[in-house]
Design a protein around this motif. Sequence first.
Motif, PDB file in Angstrom:
ATOM      1  N   GLU A  30      12.748   3.212  -7.101  1.00 59.65           N
ATOM      2  CA  GLU A  30      12.848   4.500  -7.083  1.00 59.65           C
ATOM      3  C   GLU A  30      13.570   4.936  -5.845  1.00 59.65           C
ATOM      4  OE1 GLU A  30       9.464   7.912  -7.704  1.00 59.65           O
ATOM      5  OE2 GLU A  30       9.816   7.672  -5.444  1.00 59.65           O
ATOM      6  N   ILE A  31      14.694   5.905  -6.263  1.00 56.20           N
ATOM      7  CA  ILE A  31      15.409   6.587  -5.373  1.00 56.20           C
ATOM      8  C   ILE A  31      15.329   7.786  -5.070  1.00 56.20           C
ATOM      9  CG2 ILE A  31      17.965   6.687  -4.782  1.00 56.20           C
ATOM     10  CD1 ILE A  31      18.445   4.241  -6.970  1.00 56.20           C
ATOM     11  N   ASN A  32      15.563   8.556  -4.022  1.00 52.97           N
ATOM     12  CA  ASN A  32      15.289   9.731  -3.561  1.00 52.97           C
ATOM     13  C   ASN A  32      16.460  10.341  -2.990  1.00 52.97           C
ATOM     14  OD1 ASN A  32      13.952  12.281  -2.671  1.00 52.97           O
ATOM     15  ND2 ASN A  32      13.377  11.298  -0.696  1.00 52.97           N
ATOM     16  N   GLU A  33      16.855  11.314  -3.704  1.00 50.77           N
ATOM     17  CA  GLU A  33      17.847  12.249  -3.308  1.00 50.77           C
ATOM     18  C   GLU A  33      17.449  13.495  -2.442  1.00 50.77           C
ATOM     19  OE1 GLU A  33      21.202  12.896  -5.993  1.00 50.77           O
ATOM     20  OE2 GLU A  33      20.715  10.973  -6.856  1.00 50.77           O
ATOM     21  N   CYS A  34      16.995  13.322  -1.189  1.00 49.37           N
ATOM     22  CA  CYS A  34      16.496  14.126  -0.464  1.00 49.37           C
ATOM     23  C   CYS A  34      17.241  15.470  -0.183  1.00 49.37           C
ATOM     24  CB  CYS A  34      15.817  13.859   0.718  1.00 49.37           C
ATOM     25  SG  CYS A  34      15.277  14.919   2.184  1.00 49.37           S
ATOM     26  N   GLN A  35      16.556  16.654  -0.382  1.00 50.44           N
ATOM     27  CA  GLN A  35      17.576  17.969  -0.462  1.00 50.44           C
ATOM     28  C   GLN A  35      17.316  18.799   1.136  1.00 50.44           C
ATOM     29  OE1 GLN A  35      19.951  18.898  -2.957  1.00 50.44           O
ATOM     30  NE2 GLN A  35      19.367  16.785  -3.363  1.00 50.44           N
ATOM     31  N   CYS A  36      16.809  18.020   2.105  1.00 50.67           N
ATOM     32  CA  CYS A  36      16.960  18.482   3.503  1.00 50.67           C
ATOM     33  C   CYS A  36      18.426  18.838   3.796  1.00 50.67           C
ATOM     34  CB  CYS A  36      16.169  17.688   4.602  1.00 50.67           C
ATOM     35  SG  CYS A  36      17.116  16.431   5.164  1.00 50.67           S
ATOM     36  N   MET A  98      10.965   2.859   6.295  1.00 52.79           N
ATOM     37  CA  MET A  98      12.451   3.276   6.834  1.00 52.79           C
ATOM     38  C   MET A  98      13.370   3.571   5.472  1.00 52.79           C
ATOM     39  SD  MET A  98      14.059  -0.287   8.356  1.00 52.79           S
ATOM     40  CE  MET A  98      16.100   0.300   8.335  1.00 52.79           C
ATOM     41  N   GLY A  99      14.365   4.274   5.776  1.00 61.13           N
ATOM     42  CA  GLY A  99      15.215   4.581   4.376  1.00 61.13           C
ATOM     43  C   GLY A  99      16.397   3.729   4.436  1.00 61.13           C
ATOM     44  N   VAL A 100      16.746   3.139   3.294  1.00 60.67           N
ATOM     45  CA  VAL A 100      18.183   2.687   3.141  1.00 60.67           C
ATOM     46  C   VAL A 100      19.033   3.381   2.283  1.00 60.67           C
ATOM     47  CG1 VAL A 100      19.251   0.612   2.522  1.00 60.67           C
ATOM     48  CG2 VAL A 100      17.158   0.480   3.868  1.00 60.67           C
ATOM     49  N   ASN A 101      20.019   3.782   2.517  1.00 64.69           N
ATOM     50  CA  ASN A 101      21.065   4.589   1.590  1.00 64.69           C
ATOM     51  C   ASN A 101      21.426   3.565   0.492  1.00 64.69           C
ATOM     52  OD1 ASN A 101      22.675   6.413   0.492  1.00 64.69           O
ATOM     53  ND2 ASN A 101      23.936   6.533   2.237  1.00 64.69           N
ATOM     54  N   THR A 102      20.959   3.832  -0.656  1.00 64.40           N
ATOM     55  CA  THR A 102      21.278   3.149  -1.951  1.00 64.40           C
ATOM     56  C   THR A 102      22.806   3.209  -2.596  1.00 64.40           C
ATOM     57  OG1 THR A 102      20.437   4.860  -3.407  1.00 64.40           O
ATOM     58  CG2 THR A 102      18.903   3.103  -2.599  1.00 64.40           C
ATOM     59  N   ARG A 103      23.394   4.334  -1.557  1.00 63.22           N
ATOM     60  CA  ARG A 103      24.714   4.612  -2.002  1.00 63.22           C
ATOM     61  C   ARG A 103      25.558   3.368  -1.418  1.00 63.22           C
ATOM     62  NH1 ARG A 103      24.723   8.583  -5.300  1.00 63.22           N
ATOM     63  NH2 ARG A 103      23.628  10.403  -4.485  1.00 63.22           N
ATOM     64  N   MET A 104      24.840   2.598  -0.606  1.00 66.37           N
ATOM     65  CA  MET A 104      25.705   1.393   0.033  1.00 66.37           C
ATOM     66  C   MET A 104      25.334   0.129  -0.848  1.00 66.37           C
ATOM     67  SD  MET A 104      27.006   2.913   2.756  1.00 66.37           S
ATOM     68  CE  MET A 104      26.734   4.272   2.071  1.00 66.37           C
ATOM     69  N   ASP A 108      25.351  -1.269 -10.085  1.00 64.84           N
ATOM     70  CA  ASP A 108      24.725  -2.009 -11.388  1.00 64.84           C
ATOM     71  C   ASP A 108      23.507  -2.534 -10.826  1.00 64.84           C
ATOM     72  OD1 ASP A 108      26.803  -1.916 -13.089  1.00 64.84           O
ATOM     73  OD2 ASP A 108      27.913  -3.852 -12.552  1.00 64.84           O
ATOM     74  N   LEU A 109      23.070  -2.360  -9.814  1.00 65.70           N
ATOM     75  CA  LEU A 109      21.598  -2.912  -9.057  1.00 65.70           C
ATOM     76  C   LEU A 109      20.527  -1.811  -9.380  1.00 65.70           C
ATOM     77  CD1 LEU A 109      22.319  -4.635  -6.068  1.00 65.70           C
ATOM     78  CD2 LEU A 109      21.531  -5.650  -7.867  1.00 65.70           C
ATOM     79  N   LEU A 110      21.181  -0.520  -9.567  1.00 66.04           N
ATOM     80  CA  LEU A 110      20.324   0.526  -9.455  1.00 66.04           C
ATOM     81  C   LEU A 110      20.084   1.214 -10.733  1.00 66.04           C
ATOM     82  CD1 LEU A 110      21.998   2.198  -6.246  1.00 66.04           C
ATOM     83  CD2 LEU A 110      20.058   0.721  -6.312  1.00 66.04           C
ATOM     84  N   ARG A 115      14.934   7.839 -10.475  1.00 63.02           N
ATOM     85  CA  ARG A 115      15.615   8.686  -9.666  1.00 63.02           C
ATOM     86  C   ARG A 115      14.956   9.961  -9.298  1.00 63.02           C
ATOM     87  NH1 ARG A 115      20.839   7.527  -7.703  1.00 63.02           N
ATOM     88  NH2 ARG A 115      21.599   5.603  -8.599  1.00 63.02           N
ATOM     89  N   LYS A 116      14.768  10.770  -8.069  1.00 63.37           N
ATOM     90  CA  LYS A 116      14.009  11.871  -7.925  1.00 63.37           C
ATOM     91  C   LYS A 116      14.836  12.663  -6.987  1.00 63.37           C
ATOM     92  CE  LYS A 116      10.739  11.252  -4.262  1.00 63.37           C
ATOM     93  NZ  LYS A 116       9.455  11.379  -4.095  1.00 63.37           N
ATOM     94  N   VAL A 117      15.026  14.088  -7.352  1.00 64.14           N
ATOM     95  CA  VAL A 117      15.471  14.877  -6.296  1.00 64.14           C
ATOM     96  C   VAL A 117      14.416  15.768  -5.692  1.00 64.14           C
ATOM     97  CG1 VAL A 117      17.280  16.835  -6.016  1.00 64.14           C
ATOM     98  CG2 VAL A 117      17.718  15.186  -8.057  1.00 64.14           C
ATOM     99  N   ASP A 118      14.230  15.212  -4.380  1.00 59.53           N
ATOM    100  CA  ASP A 118      12.995  15.833  -3.553  1.00 59.53           C
ATOM    101  C   ASP A 118      13.364  17.119  -2.895  1.00 59.53           C
ATOM    102  OD1 ASP A 118      10.970  16.189  -2.203  1.00 59.53           O
ATOM    103  OD2 ASP A 118      10.982  14.260  -0.966  1.00 59.53           O
TER     104      ASP A 118
END
Length: 141
Positions: A30-36, A98-104, A108-110, A115-118
């Motif tokens: 799961e990948i979280n696109e936090c909206q803070c 801890m959070g790792v930025n999956t944009r790094m 193809d791995l993702l 995906r969720k927008v939190d």
Amino acid sequence: MAQSSDTTGPVTAACHCGAVKITVSRKPKEINECQCTLCRRYRAAWAYYDPTDVDVLVMNDTQPREYLWGDREIRFRFCGACGCVTHWRSVDEGGQEMGVNTRMMHPDLLRDANRKVDNEQLSVPLKSRDSAHPEDQARYL
């Protein structure tokens, strides 16, 4: 070259210049696109791991940088050379997440990750109103 899409093996993420490399035990489910107010500006897409499942390697003489905001409980870390936001970690190094930025990571791995927008973080109150961002929508009693 695309990395393997295997879910069981380690995955490497790297900043643009390659000076910060992060290896995690598995690809994210799961990948979280936090909206803070901070994460949406960073445009980060976080996967969460136990810190024992993450290895951060800084190459050469690059000095990683960090930013603390709000309640100053989380250190956002980024490459001192290219500026990419790579991960965050609790100020309390004993933190369980801890959070790792999956944009790094290679896209193809993702492909199979949920995906969720939190939007939850939009209204989570900080301990102190004084440390809030001007756009913070939290309600303080």
